[in-house]
Design a protein around this motif. Structure first.
Motif, PDB file in Angstrom:
ATOM      1  N   UNK B  16     -15.065  -4.363  -6.323  1.00 48.34           N
ATOM      2  CA  UNK B  16     -16.064  -5.365  -6.657  1.00 48.34           C
ATOM      3  C   UNK B  16     -15.616  -6.363  -7.720  1.00 48.34           C
ATOM      4  N   UNK B  17     -14.535  -6.066  -8.397  1.00 50.86           N
ATOM      5  CA  UNK B  17     -14.030  -6.967  -9.422  1.00 50.86           C
ATOM      6  C   UNK B  17     -13.186  -8.075  -8.798  1.00 50.86           C
ATOM      7  N   UNK B  18     -13.066  -9.140  -9.529  1.00 46.69           N
ATOM      8  CA  UNK B  18     -12.212 -10.256  -9.113  1.00 46.69           C
ATOM      9  C   UNK B  18     -10.808 -10.053  -9.681  1.00 46.69           C
ATOM     10  N   UNK B  84     -11.704  -1.536  -1.378  1.00 46.39           N
ATOM     11  CA  UNK B  84     -10.658  -0.508  -1.372  1.00 46.39           C
ATOM     12  C   UNK B  84      -9.497  -0.903  -0.460  1.00 46.39           C
ATOM     13  N   UNK B  85      -9.843  -1.503   0.671  1.00 47.65           N
ATOM     14  CA  UNK B  85      -8.822  -1.850   1.653  1.00 47.65           C
ATOM     15  C   UNK B  85      -7.971  -3.048   1.247  1.00 47.65           C
ATOM     16  N   UNK B  86      -8.269  -3.649   0.118  1.00 49.28           N
ATOM     17  CA  UNK B  86      -7.409  -4.713  -0.403  1.00 49.28           C
ATOM     18  C   UNK B  86      -6.191  -4.147  -1.136  1.00 49.28           C
ATOM     19  N   UNK B  87      -6.183  -2.849  -1.346  1.00 48.77           N
ATOM     20  CA  UNK B  87      -5.023  -2.214  -2.000  1.00 48.77           C
ATOM     21  C   UNK B  87      -3.785  -2.439  -1.141  1.00 48.77           C
ATOM     22  N   UNK B  88      -2.796  -3.064  -1.724  1.00 48.16           N
ATOM     23  CA  UNK B  88      -1.586  -3.434  -0.979  1.00 48.16           C
ATOM     24  C   UNK B  88      -0.585  -4.038  -1.945  1.00 48.16           C
ATOM     25  N   UNK B  89       0.602  -4.311  -1.424  1.00 55.49           N
ATOM     26  CA  UNK B  89       1.584  -5.125  -2.132  1.00 55.49           C
ATOM     27  C   UNK B  89       1.401  -6.552  -1.658  1.00 55.49           C
TER      28      UNK B  89
END
Lengths: 115, 117
Positions: B16-18, B84-89
């Motif tokens: 939820x954070x930017x 959560x699914x934005x976790x990436x390199x």
């Protein structure tokens, strides 16, 4: 749309052995083809590219790749692997035309080198 | 040798954070790109930027994402409300203006690893 398949997720070779990493692409015309290497903590470094002309392309660090239109392949080779070659290798295909091509990457092949 | 730089190398944030990811492209390059690589998956194109506007974007690049070139050297990717699914390199890349042959390659930065908790 273009696509790239790298059928091997992991490849293990002994230091000094020869290496071939496979790459197959799907594209309706002659593509731009690339191989990138990603060492741990590093960005993607271009090893070599094919745009046109000689189908056997020489790159940095002793790598070469051969474009075979009949097999839609662009396999990466090296005659003698060094321990420092352990890394992730990505094949990519880029569409021709326009000023801003966007390469499509394969899933990558992780190269493990045993001493 | 000139190179693309990215900061931070690792960013941890709450859902939820930017977040804003920073890139400094090679100075004489005019095309800029963002890609992402979810762990164990392909490098995927997000967006390209030229002449102060988006030139292409993928379906991944939805309204939660934005890019900006706030000054003459930086190129940023903003994710408004992280999932959560934005976790990436996330990789930044730059390219010289389109010329035939060898000048057409993209140069990539080392990436920012984003972890969304």
């Amino acid at each position: 749309a273009q696509s790239v398949t790298q059928p091997d997720i992991h490849i293990t070779v002994s230091e000094g052995a020869s290496l071939e990493l496979r790459c197959n692409y799907s594209y309706g015309a002659t593509p731009y083809l690339f191989w990138y290497v990603q060492s741990p903590g590093q960005g993607l470094q271009l090893l070599l590219k094919y745009f046109s002309g000689d189908t056997l392309v020489q790159g940095i660090k002793g790598f070469e790749a051969e474009f075979k239109r009949s097999q839609s392949s662009f396999n990466l080779r090296k005659p003698s692997v060094h321990w420092s070659d352990a890394a992730e290798y990505f094949c990519a295909v880029g569409a021709r035309g326009g000023g801003s091509y966007i390469p499509t990457f394969g899933r990558g092949t992780s190269l493990i080198v045993h001493p | 040798e000139p190179e693309v730089t990215q900061t931070p190398s690792h960013q941890v944030t709450q859902m939820g954070q930017e977040v804003i990811l920073h890139c400094v492209p090679i100075s004489n390059h005019l095309y800029f790109y963002w890609y992402r690589q979810i762990l164990g998956q392909k490098v995927e194109f997000l967006v390209s930027f030229y002449n102060n506007e988006i030139s292409e974007k993928s379906e991944i690049f939805d309204d939660q994402f934005s890019v900006e070139r706030p000054d003459g050297s930086n190129f940023t990717l903003k994710i408004r409300s992280t999932k959560l699914e934005d976790s990436a390199m996330y990789f930044c890349a730059s390219r010289q203006i389109g010329l035939a042959g060898g000048r057409n390659e993209q140069f990539f930065g080392p990436g920012t690893r984003l972890t969304v908790l």
